[in-house]
Design a protein around this motif. Sequence first.
Motif, PDB file in Angstrom:
ATOM      1  N   ILE A  28       0.849  -1.204   0.000  1.00 45.93           N
ATOM      2  CA  ILE A  28       0.000   0.000   0.000  1.00 45.93           C
ATOM      3  C   ILE A  28       0.880   1.247   0.000  1.00 45.93           C
ATOM      4  CG2 ILE A  28      -1.622   1.367   1.385  1.00 45.93           C
ATOM      5  CD1 ILE A  28      -2.924  -1.311   2.226  1.00 45.93           C
ATOM      6  N   LYS A  29       1.915   1.245   0.834  1.00 41.82           N
ATOM      7  CA  LYS A  29       2.837   2.385   0.916  1.00 41.82           C
ATOM      8  C   LYS A  29       3.520   2.621  -0.435  1.00 41.82           C
ATOM      9  CE  LYS A  29       6.807   3.908   3.630  1.00 41.82           C
ATOM     10  NZ  LYS A  29       7.764   3.532   4.680  1.00 41.82           N
ATOM     11  N   GLU A  30       3.948   1.525  -1.069  1.00 39.95           N
ATOM     12  CA  GLU A  30       4.600   1.636  -2.373  1.00 39.95           C
ATOM     13  C   GLU A  30       3.626   2.173  -3.419  1.00 39.95           C
ATOM     14  OE1 GLU A  30       6.492  -1.312  -5.738  1.00 39.95           O
ATOM     15  OE2 GLU A  30       6.657  -1.914  -3.627  1.00 39.95           O
ATOM     16  N   ALA A  31       2.390   1.661  -3.399  1.00 37.44           N
ATOM     17  CA  ALA A  31       1.388   2.098  -4.374  1.00 37.44           C
ATOM     18  C   ALA A  31       1.051   3.572  -4.176  1.00 37.44           C
ATOM     19  CB  ALA A  31       0.129   1.247  -4.260  1.00 37.44           C
ATOM     20  N   LEU A  32       1.029   4.028  -2.939  1.00 37.38           N
ATOM     21  CA  LEU A  32       0.756   5.447  -2.666  1.00 37.38           C
ATOM     22  C   LEU A  32       1.866   6.344  -3.212  1.00 37.38           C
ATOM     23  CD1 LEU A  32      -0.677   5.338   0.966  1.00 37.38           C
ATOM     24  CD2 LEU A  32      -1.874   6.102  -1.100  1.00 37.38           C
ATOM     25  N   SER A  33       3.084   5.817  -3.262  1.00 37.70           N
ATOM     26  CA  SER A  33       4.206   6.613  -3.757  1.00 37.70           C
ATOM     27  C   SER A  33       4.087   6.899  -5.255  1.00 37.70           C
ATOM     28  CB  SER A  33       5.534   5.909  -3.460  1.00 37.70           C
ATOM     29  OG  SER A  33       5.686   4.775  -4.298  1.00 37.70           O
ATOM     30  N   TYR A  34       3.204   6.136  -5.957  1.00 35.95           N
ATOM     31  CA  TYR A  34       3.015   6.362  -7.389  1.00 35.95           C
ATOM     32  C   TYR A  34       2.165   7.593  -7.674  1.00 35.95           C
ATOM     33  CZ  TYR A  34       4.679   1.519  -7.780  1.00 35.95           C
ATOM     34  OH  TYR A  34       5.413   0.368  -7.690  1.00 35.95           O
ATOM     35  N   GLY A  35       1.627   8.196  -6.616  1.00 33.80           N
ATOM     36  CA  GLY A  35       0.855   9.420  -6.804  1.00 33.80           C
ATOM     37  C   GLY A  35      -0.645   9.189  -6.757  1.00 33.80           C
ATOM     38  N   ASP A  36      -1.372   9.836  -7.656  1.00 38.60           N
ATOM     39  CA  ASP A  36      -2.833   9.846  -7.711  1.00 38.60           C
ATOM     40  C   ASP A  36      -3.426   8.444  -7.499  1.00 38.60           C
ATOM     41  OD1 ASP A  36      -5.460  10.461  -8.136  1.00 38.60           O
ATOM     42  OD2 ASP A  36      -5.275  10.667 -10.317  1.00 38.60           O
ATOM     43  N   ILE A  37      -4.210   8.301  -6.415  1.00 38.92           N
ATOM     44  CA  ILE A  37      -4.770   6.979  -6.125  1.00 38.92           C
ATOM     45  C   ILE A  37      -6.097   6.729  -6.847  1.00 38.92           C
ATOM     46  CG2 ILE A  37      -3.643   6.770  -3.878  1.00 38.92           C
ATOM     47  CD1 ILE A  37      -6.349   7.437  -2.581  1.00 38.92           C
ATOM     48  N   SER A  38      -6.634   7.746  -7.478  1.00 42.44           N
ATOM     49  CA  SER A  38      -7.930   7.565  -8.139  1.00 42.44           C
ATOM     50  C   SER A  38      -7.843   6.607  -9.326  1.00 42.44           C
ATOM     51  CB  SER A  38      -8.506   8.912  -8.583  1.00 42.44           C
ATOM     52  OG  SER A  38      -7.686   9.488  -9.574  1.00 42.44           O
ATOM     53  N   GLU A  39      -6.682   6.505  -9.960  1.00 44.07           N
ATOM     54  CA  GLU A  39      -6.509   5.583 -11.091  1.00 44.07           C
ATOM     55  C   GLU A  39      -5.276   4.706 -10.884  1.00 44.07           C
ATOM     56  OE1 GLU A  39      -6.660   7.473 -14.896  1.00 44.07           O
ATOM     57  OE2 GLU A  39      -8.276   8.799 -14.278  1.00 44.07           O
ATOM     58  N   ASN A  40      -5.105   4.263  -9.641  1.00 43.66           N
ATOM     59  CA  ASN A  40      -3.915   3.505  -9.273  1.00 43.66           C
ATOM     60  C   ASN A  40      -4.314   2.046  -9.019  1.00 43.66           C
ATOM     61  OD1 ASN A  40      -1.713   2.399  -7.901  1.00 43.66           O
ATOM     62  ND2 ASN A  40      -1.146   4.375  -6.994  1.00 43.66           N
ATOM     63  N   ALA A  41      -4.090   1.209 -10.008  1.00 44.42           N
ATOM     64  CA  ALA A  41      -4.485  -0.208  -9.911  1.00 44.42           C
ATOM     65  C   ALA A  41      -3.718  -0.937  -8.810  1.00 44.42           C
ATOM     66  CB  ALA A  41      -4.263  -0.907 -11.250  1.00 44.42           C
ATOM     67  N   GLU A  42      -2.454  -0.606  -8.627  1.00 43.65           N
ATOM     68  CA  GLU A  42      -1.667  -1.251  -7.579  1.00 43.65           C
ATOM     69  C   GLU A  42      -2.251  -0.944  -6.202  1.00 43.65           C
ATOM     70  OE1 GLU A  42      -0.256   0.608  -9.982  1.00 43.65           O
ATOM     71  OE2 GLU A  42       0.987  -0.817 -11.090  1.00 43.65           O
ATOM     72  N   TYR A  43      -2.665   0.306  -6.004  1.00 43.72           N
ATOM     73  CA  TYR A  43      -3.264   0.702  -4.732  1.00 43.72           C
ATOM     74  C   TYR A  43      -4.572  -0.040  -4.506  1.00 43.72           C
ATOM     75  CZ  TYR A  43      -5.422   3.555  -1.113  1.00 43.72           C
ATOM     76  OH  TYR A  43      -6.048   3.981   0.037  1.00 43.72           O
ATOM     77  N   ASP A  44      -5.418  -0.094  -5.532  1.00 43.46           N
ATOM     78  CA  ASP A  44      -6.703  -0.804  -5.408  1.00 43.46           C
ATOM     79  C   ASP A  44      -6.484  -2.280  -5.082  1.00 43.46           C
ATOM     80  OD1 ASP A  44      -8.095   1.526  -5.958  1.00 43.46           O
ATOM     81  OD2 ASP A  44      -8.397   1.046  -8.086  1.00 43.46           O
ATOM     82  N   ALA A  45      -5.541  -2.895  -5.753  1.00 41.78           N
ATOM     83  CA  ALA A  45      -5.261  -4.316  -5.514  1.00 41.78           C
ATOM     84  C   ALA A  45      -4.755  -4.536  -4.094  1.00 41.78           C
ATOM     85  CB  ALA A  45      -4.241  -4.829  -6.525  1.00 41.78           C
ATOM     86  N   ALA A  46      -3.866  -3.656  -3.637  1.00 41.21           N
ATOM     87  CA  ALA A  46      -3.318  -3.793  -2.288  1.00 41.21           C
ATOM     88  C   ALA A  46      -4.401  -3.575  -1.233  1.00 41.21           C
ATOM     89  CB  ALA A  46      -2.163  -2.811  -2.086  1.00 41.21           C
ATOM     90  N   LYS A  47      -5.294  -2.621  -1.460  1.00 33.75           N
ATOM     91  CA  LYS A  47      -6.387  -2.376  -0.514  1.00 33.75           C
ATOM     92  C   LYS A  47      -7.355  -3.564  -0.479  1.00 33.75           C
ATOM     93  CE  LYS A  47      -7.135   0.849   1.718  1.00 33.75           C
ATOM     94  NZ  LYS A  47      -6.770   1.065   3.134  1.00 33.75           N
ATOM     95  N   ASN A  48      -7.611  -4.172  -1.642  1.00 32.38           N
ATOM     96  CA  ASN A  48      -8.466  -5.365  -1.679  1.00 32.38           C
ATOM     97  C   ASN A  48      -7.811  -6.520  -0.929  1.00 32.38           C
ATOM     98  OD1 ASN A  48     -10.530  -4.143  -3.124  1.00 32.38           O
ATOM     99  ND2 ASN A  48      -9.738  -4.808  -5.107  1.00 32.38           N
ATOM    100  N   GLU A  49      -6.508  -6.673  -1.134  1.00 31.81           N
ATOM    101  CA  GLU A  49      -5.778  -7.727  -0.430  1.00 31.81           C
ATOM    102  C   GLU A  49      -5.819  -7.493   1.081  1.00 31.81           C
ATOM    103  OE1 GLU A  49      -1.371  -9.853  -0.326  1.00 31.81           O
ATOM    104  OE2 GLU A  49      -1.743  -8.236  -1.746  1.00 31.81           O
ATOM    105  N   GLN A  50      -5.689  -6.234   1.475  1.00 31.57           N
ATOM    106  CA  GLN A  50      -5.751  -5.894   2.890  1.00 31.57           C
ATOM    107  C   GLN A  50      -7.125  -6.250   3.480  1.00 31.57           C
ATOM    108  OE1 GLN A  50      -5.898  -1.717   3.998  1.00 31.57           O
ATOM    109  NE2 GLN A  50      -4.481  -2.118   5.690  1.00 31.57           N
ATOM    110  N   ALA A  51      -8.184  -5.961   2.757  1.00 31.56           N
ATOM    111  CA  ALA A  51      -9.537  -6.273   3.232  1.00 31.56           C
ATOM    112  C   ALA A  51      -9.719  -7.788   3.378  1.00 31.56           C
ATOM    113  CB  ALA A  51     -10.577  -5.701   2.280  1.00 31.56           C
ATOM    114  N   GLU A  52      -9.238  -8.547   2.400  1.00 36.28           N
ATOM    115  CA  GLU A  52      -9.334 -10.016   2.469  1.00 36.28           C
ATOM    116  C   GLU A  52      -8.519 -10.567   3.635  1.00 36.28           C
ATOM    117  OE1 GLU A  52      -8.186 -11.469  -1.388  1.00 36.28           O
ATOM    118  OE2 GLU A  52      -9.901 -10.503  -2.365  1.00 36.28           O
ATOM    119  N   LEU A  53      -7.337 -10.004   3.839  1.00 37.58           N
ATOM    120  CA  LEU A  53      -6.473 -10.424   4.931  1.00 37.58           C
ATOM    121  C   LEU A  53      -7.143 -10.171   6.276  1.00 37.58           C
ATOM    122  CD1 LEU A  53      -3.640 -11.319   5.985  1.00 37.58           C
ATOM    123  CD2 LEU A  53      -3.022  -8.898   5.936  1.00 37.58           C
TER     124      LEU A  53
END
Length: 156
Positions: free
Chosen positions: A34-59
């Motif tokens: 999640i931290k790495e995905a946030l470093s890519y900038g804009d989270i509104s179109e950030n697939a890595e961030y969305d995937a990491a947040k989904n993984e976090q919810a499942e975890l």
Amino acid sequence: MAEEILLTREGYEKIVAEHEELIAVKRKEVAERIKEALSYGDISENAEYDAAKNEQAELEERIHKLENMMRKAKIIDESEASGDRVTVGTKVKVKEMDSGDEMDFIIVGSTEADPFEGKISNESLVGAALLNKELNEVVEIAVPDGIVNYKVISIG
């Protein structure tokens, strides 16, 4: 009282180990993604961030489920089994009367069932039918493929 979950000591220890692994290792890994995905900038179109947040919810859902299982667990004391009747936690060898094939089952709670390891649920057709049976007793079980007759040839 909340519904009990029947577990062998081994099954309970597996749940505890998985819980510890998820909390100590997996949570940190997901947080780093999640931290790495946030470093890519804009989270509104950030697939890595969305995937990491989904993984976090499942975890977190899995951690919650394991904690609930540990709270509701009733550990089966296999040493208390008398050995003269099939109970949850006992190993039973049966002989299929038509074919003569012999099979070993361990009767466990539904949470722990794993047919590939010979662990069948006390709530399954075969497991429920074998419960409380004695040595040399024959049980007729209606299974999806028809009727099967098993003779209990050893317990424990």
